[in-house]
Design a protein around this motif. Sequence first.
Motif, PDB file in Angstrom:
ATOM      1  N   GLY A   1     -12.825  13.145  -4.846  1.00  0.00           N
ATOM      2  CA  GLY A   1     -11.711  13.961  -5.319  1.00  0.00           C
ATOM      3  C   GLY A   1     -10.676  14.033  -4.209  1.00  0.00           C
ATOM      4  O   GLY A   1     -11.028  13.984  -3.023  1.00  0.00           O
TER       5      GLY A   1
ATOM      6  N   PRO B   1     -17.385   7.622  -6.475  1.00  0.00           N
ATOM      7  CA  PRO B   1     -16.485   8.168  -7.498  1.00  0.00           C
ATOM      8  C   PRO B   1     -17.180   8.349  -8.842  1.00  0.00           C
ATOM      9  O   PRO B   1     -18.052   7.550  -9.215  1.00  0.00           O
TER      10      PRO B   1
ATOM     11  N   GLN C   1     -10.743   9.253  -9.158  1.00  0.00           N
ATOM     12  CA  GLN C   1     -11.584   9.160  -7.963  1.00  0.00           C
ATOM     13  C   GLN C   1     -11.852   7.716  -7.557  1.00  0.00           C
ATOM     14  O   GLN C   1     -11.979   7.415  -6.363  1.00  0.00           O
TER      15      GLN C   1
END
Length: 472
Positions: A368, A386, A391
């Motif tokens: 993030g 991710p 992400q």
Amino acid sequence: MASQGTSSPKIHVLAFPVPGQGHITPMMHLCKKIAARDGFTVSFVNVDSLHDEMIKHWRAPPNTDLRLVSIPLSWKIPHGLDAHTLTHLGEFFKTTTEMIPALEHLVSKLSLEISPVRCIISDYFFFWTQDVADKFGIPRIVLWPGSTAWTTIEYHIPELIAGGHKLVADESVVGIIKGLGPLHQADVPLYLQADDHLWAEYSVQRVPYIRKASCVLVNSFYDLEPEASDFMAAELRKGGTEFLSVGPMFLLDEQTSEIGPTNVVLRNEDGECLRWLDKQEKASVLYISFGSIAVVTVEQFEELAVGLEAIGKPFLWVLRPELLIGNPVEKYKEFCERTSKQGFTVSWAPQLRVLKHPSIAAHLSHCGWNSVLESISNGVPLMCWPWGAEQNTNAKLVIHDWKIGAGFASGANGLIGRGDIEKTLREVMDGERGKQMKDTVEVLKCKARKAVESGGRSAASLDDFLKGLSSQ
């Protein structure tokens, strides 16, 4: 009651973030900075279910004129955006438009009770707040909570559609998205690859609204993404919209808070982990956090657990109650018992204080944007895992563009195996590659902190923006 006295009323800013931890946090850091400035007052708006939870943990920052207010939303998310919401983005954001009448009423109410609202600072994804601002004849400022690279991808969505491309990208996107280096299908934000016609419709709708805003504030710093920043600034300047990098925003909070920066708290933080970190050797601990939304299967949890145990390094792992799908209590208990002398687990951690701790060696992260910026600004290399949203794009930047992190190779079924996990952990924690990442991220750390210091580029941009707001 309206402001009294002989002086002019304060400049009243209404802030409205998307109700997710990753969006609320930079907005709050920005609002604390604004509210600490003479002549400004800030009303921070949340949806009702999240507001009710946030108020439990709220501590009004000293010497600031900042308040929390709420408006109703039928979609209940007391801890912010969750995994269910992220898999139903189109439906969720369509539902948020029901807040338009409530927001209009709130602007009128606050203008009477405090002082006239002079501008709305809202999340990019709440594009319809521009119509509310227009109705009251006040400017809307866009807060972009992610990377500048992300803005360029979003900005090109209409062009992609016009060129016959689906939101799911292919290799030809490389030459279409300007301001970035090579971008391949795997690098395009995962949310743009979802098969969700409502979300695709919403995506096309929101992009033109960025040109209607008076200013776009980005939670990044120029030296991290100069090409993307220059491209977006030049593009938006054509229509009279300013584009300013003013991050890392959490470092703005560090300047105004006596206890250092703190993130928005929607869960109880376990401070005991800090005392555990105090007992560990310098640069020895792996910090693991998948953020506030991601979920992990039992099978993946077991692979990661085995990899962790194999390297024998101390670790601090944030294991939210809802992180593990199916809530496998026995598996979790067994892991904690086996690793009681190696690691420490918490349901939520004070991340800014953790990443600043001298015992932290690396951060295994969902990538993030807040976590990426916080790691960079504290000189902590990343291991990228991710899960959703943009992400994967952030991971591409971290690994390939900035070379401050490493990734993991997943198998055909999407499972990341224990062997690859162990190999990557050893490379970053003990290997030459990890040392190179550490050296590189230390350089970026200095640039990030210099950006928000007096005379730094982010600090100067924010100061110019607030001076402009004062003169309107």
